[in-house]
Design a protein around this motif. Structure first.
Motif, PDB file in Angstrom:
ATOM      1  N   TRP A   1      -9.759 -14.732-100.613  1.00  0.00           N
ATOM      2  CA  TRP A   1     -10.699 -14.704-101.559  1.00  0.00           C
ATOM      3  C   TRP A   1     -11.627 -16.025-100.977  1.00  0.00           C
ATOM      4  CZ3 TRP A   1     -13.109 -11.202-103.923  1.00  0.00           C
ATOM      5  CH2 TRP A   1     -12.105 -10.276-104.784  1.00  0.00           C
ATOM      6  N   GLY A   2     -11.355 -16.969-100.719  1.00  0.00           N
ATOM      7  CA  GLY A   2     -11.949 -18.189-100.078  1.00  0.00           C
ATOM      8  C   GLY A   2     -12.876 -17.645 -99.077  1.00  0.00           C
ATOM      9  N   CYS A   3     -12.334 -16.719 -97.967  1.00  0.00           N
ATOM     10  CA  CYS A   3     -13.349 -16.331 -97.013  1.00  0.00           C
ATOM     11  C   CYS A   3     -14.252 -15.389 -97.614  1.00  0.00           C
ATOM     12  CB  CYS A   3     -12.334 -15.607 -96.030  1.00  0.00           C
ATOM     13  SG  CYS A   3     -11.084 -16.556 -95.080  1.00  0.00           S
TER      14      CYS A   3
ATOM     15  N   LEU B   1     -10.095  -2.829-105.362  1.00  0.00           N
ATOM     16  CA  LEU B   1     -11.269  -2.137-105.779  1.00  0.00           C
ATOM     17  C   LEU B   1     -12.383  -3.631-105.778  1.00  0.00           C
ATOM     18  CD1 LEU B   1     -13.232   0.111-106.572  1.00  0.00           C
ATOM     19  CD2 LEU B   1     -12.290  -0.175-108.807  1.00  0.00           C
ATOM     20  N   SER B   2     -11.914  -4.613-106.287  1.00  0.00           N
ATOM     21  CA  SER B   2     -12.788  -5.488-106.317  1.00  0.00           C
ATOM     22  C   SER B   2     -13.239  -6.172-104.858  1.00  0.00           C
ATOM     23  CB  SER B   2     -12.381  -6.629-107.252  1.00  0.00           C
ATOM     24  OG  SER B   2     -10.972  -6.984-106.692  1.00  0.00           O
ATOM     25  N   LEU B   3     -12.063  -6.172-104.344  1.00  0.00           N
ATOM     26  CA  LEU B   3     -12.270  -6.828-102.870  1.00  0.00           C
ATOM     27  C   LEU B   3     -13.070  -5.894-102.073  1.00  0.00           C
ATOM     28  CD1 LEU B   3     -11.355  -9.105-100.654  1.00  0.00           C
ATOM     29  CD2 LEU B   3      -9.566  -7.275-100.281  1.00  0.00           C
ATOM     30  N   ALA B   4     -12.903  -4.606-102.187  1.00  0.00           N
ATOM     31  CA  ALA B   4     -13.806  -3.600-101.506  1.00  0.00           C
ATOM     32  C   ALA B   4     -15.302  -3.735-102.032  1.00  0.00           C
ATOM     33  CB  ALA B   4     -13.510  -2.020-101.619  1.00  0.00           C
ATOM     34  N   ILE B   5     -15.610  -3.766-103.149  1.00  0.00           N
ATOM     35  CA  ILE B   5     -16.949  -4.347-103.634  1.00  0.00           C
ATOM     36  C   ILE B   5     -17.524  -5.433-103.096  1.00  0.00           C
ATOM     37  CG2 ILE B   5     -18.453  -4.737-105.573  1.00  0.00           C
ATOM     38  CD1 ILE B   5     -16.323  -2.750-107.259  1.00  0.00           C
ATOM     39  N   ALA B   6     -16.768  -6.545-102.973  1.00  0.00           N
ATOM     40  CA  ALA B   6     -17.100  -7.869-102.407  1.00  0.00           C
ATOM     41  C   ALA B   6     -17.607  -7.554-100.975  1.00  0.00           C
ATOM     42  CB  ALA B   6     -16.162  -8.706-102.748  1.00  0.00           C
TER      43      ALA B   6
END
Length: 511
Positions: A435-437, A5-10
């Motif tokens: 996450w770095g990307c 979910l957090s990755l999708a929002i970002a």
């Protein structure tokens, strides 16, 4: 679920900024106005409350509790511990705003006549205020909560787990997932703001010092190279990469600070530090709760509320990181160390860089304000150009910014990866790389869609829900500490009763 979910929002934010930057800017500006207009008071009360609560924990009845239990030993020396929390907590911002913020307040003070002696005193005092005890109180509360529940209660290193003694199994449901997702998003937003500032200043330094043309291509190259270095460092772990970089940061920072004090107006800097520290302590409560409901103006929103929001968005990142490296410290040692040591260094830093910038503008005949009006990122280098060994000092400043950039990105990768993998101390390398990307992409989108103002807007808006979570975190931490204290007192009472009973049966044992 938290990771997805957090990755999708970002990623959704990145796509929004890339495909419709005008829409993103308009909507975030509307959200900013609503946040400041309706909840500015909440930021001020909450952050001041965090400071009071941190002082109470340090010097109250819980101060002797040790993170990790009575027999826990610190993993890092105090010098390395301080270097890591300082590098993660303030790094880039300290260099970016070291000369620029006091000079900005000098030109546009919160009250009184601009560019006067009184404006100079006010400028440094409010800079101390923005970079002193309050931000580190935010970090200390978050770090202590995560560290205590992780090390003493053996719970995963997650923000949501701090609510378990209060809310029980509800933490495993929607509420807990929502808290952890907000922690990830707040962390990403806070870190992206700092990395954006670092990119702007590295570009400004390269242009001012080496004559490299400032362009979008340069910004892209800076972010790609710096993030690449950060990812390489993150793969070596906390004990090697981050620790080594943090110690390097402190060494370069102290060298640059010593050069500025020695080559600059030394007596003026020392006197500025002394009088500003007194004014800061004397006006602490007034500045902490200052709003302007009786007059028009956006100074508090542009500066104090932006900083408080920025620090809150950094809280999960810095808090989890300093918790990770603080096992074995007592609560008193932890809070006193986190509150006082970095604050004192910040005060000395701003007295040197901000004091010299004001001295050059007010008494030295150097028009730094004309440079700052064009580009905040070049203020530091224009100031250093007036000193002996100007080129060397500028290169040293550039190295420091790059080093802080890499350290912040490195630490952010670790923390985001931990938050999105149920608090794993050593997350998989592929998650760190991912996450770095994402962070690099977010920074690029913000820079190209609005620059510094866009970075400030993102921080203030993202911080509001997490400020409420931190208020609840204080309640949860106090309840847990009080419950553990009662349990310990009960065990001690039962032990004494057992000893007394044994002595009553065997009187000779007392001899």
């Amino acid at each position: 679920m938290v990771f997805a979910l957090s990755l999708a929002i970002a990623l959704g934010f990145v796509l929004w900024g890339a495909l419709a930057p005008a829409s993103m800017t308009a909507i975030t500006q509307h959200m900013l106005s609503a946040t400041i207009g309706g909840f500015g008071w909440l930021y001020l009360l909450a952050v001041f409350g965090f400071l009071l609560f941190a002082v109470y924990l340090a010097f109250g009845r819980f101060g002797k509790i040790r993170l990790g239990g009575p027999d826990a030993e610190p993993e890092f020396s105090r010098a390395s511990w301080f270097a890591m929390l300082f590098s993660a907590g303030m790094g880039i911002g300290l260099v970016f705003w070291g000369a620029a913020e006091p000079l900005a307040h000098f030109a546009n003070p919160p009250s009184g006549e601009a560019q006067s002696a009184d404006a100079a005193r006010t400028a440094l005092r409010y800079t101390f205020f923005h970079w002193g005890l309050h931000p580190w109180a935010i970090y200390s509360i978050m770090g202590l909560a995560i560290g205590y529940f992780s090390f003493n209660r053996k719970l995963p290193a997650l923000v949501s787990e701090a609510f378990r003694p209060w809310l029980g199994h509800h933490v495993d449901g929607v509420f807990g997932k929502l808290v952890d997702v907000l922690a990830v998003i707040a962390t990403a937003c806070g870190v992206v703001t700092s990395l954006g500032l670092g990119t702007l200043q590295i570009a400004g330094g390269l242009t001012h010092t080496l004559g490299v043309p400032d362009s979008d291509a340069l910004h892209i190259a800076i972010i790609v190279v710096a993030m690449g270095l950060a990812l390489l460092s993150s793969l070596t772990g906390v004990g090697r990469g981050i620790k080594w970089l943090s110690n390097l940061n402190i060494g370069i920072a102290l060298l640059l600070l010593a050069a500025v004090i020695a080559f600059g107006p030394t007596l003026f800097i020392v006197e500025s530090f002394t009088t500003t520290l007194g004014g800061y302590i004397d006006n602490l409560s007034y500045m902490s709760l200052r709003l302007t409901p009786f007059s028009k103006g956006s100074w508090v929103a542009d500066w104090t509320l932006f900083y408080w929001a920025w620090w809150i968005t950094w809280a999960p990142f810095v808090g989890l990181f300093i918790a990770r490296v603080s096992k074995g410290r007592t609560i008193r040692e932890f809070i006193v160390g986190v509150l006082l040591a970095p604050s004192l260094v910040s005060f000395i830093w701003f007295s040197a860089f901000g004091g010299m910038a004001i001295h050059q503008q007010l008494l030295g005949g150097v028009d730094l304000l004309s440079v700052q009006t064009q580009d905040y990122a070049r203020t530091l280098f224009a100031m250093l150009a007036q000193l002996p060994l100007a080129k060397t000092l500028s290169v040293l400043a550039l190295l420091l910014i790059v080093s802080f950039f890499v350290t912040s990105a490195d630490s952010a990768n670790l923390v985001l990866s931990m938050l999105s993998t149920r608090g794993r101390a050593n997350p998989p390398a592929w998650i760190k790389l991912l996450w770095g990307c994402v962070i690099a992409a977010m920074a690029l989108v913000l820079l190209f869609s609005g620059g510094l103002k866009a970075l400030q807007t993102l921080s203030i808006v993202a911080a509001l829900p997490f400020a409420l979570i931190m208020v609840g975190l204080c309640v949860a931490l106090y309840k847990a500490l009080a419950a553990d204290e009662r349990e310990q007192e009960h065990k001690e009472k039962m032990r004494r009763h057992a000893v007394d009973a044994l002595l009553a049966r065997e009187p000779g044992l007392g001899d």
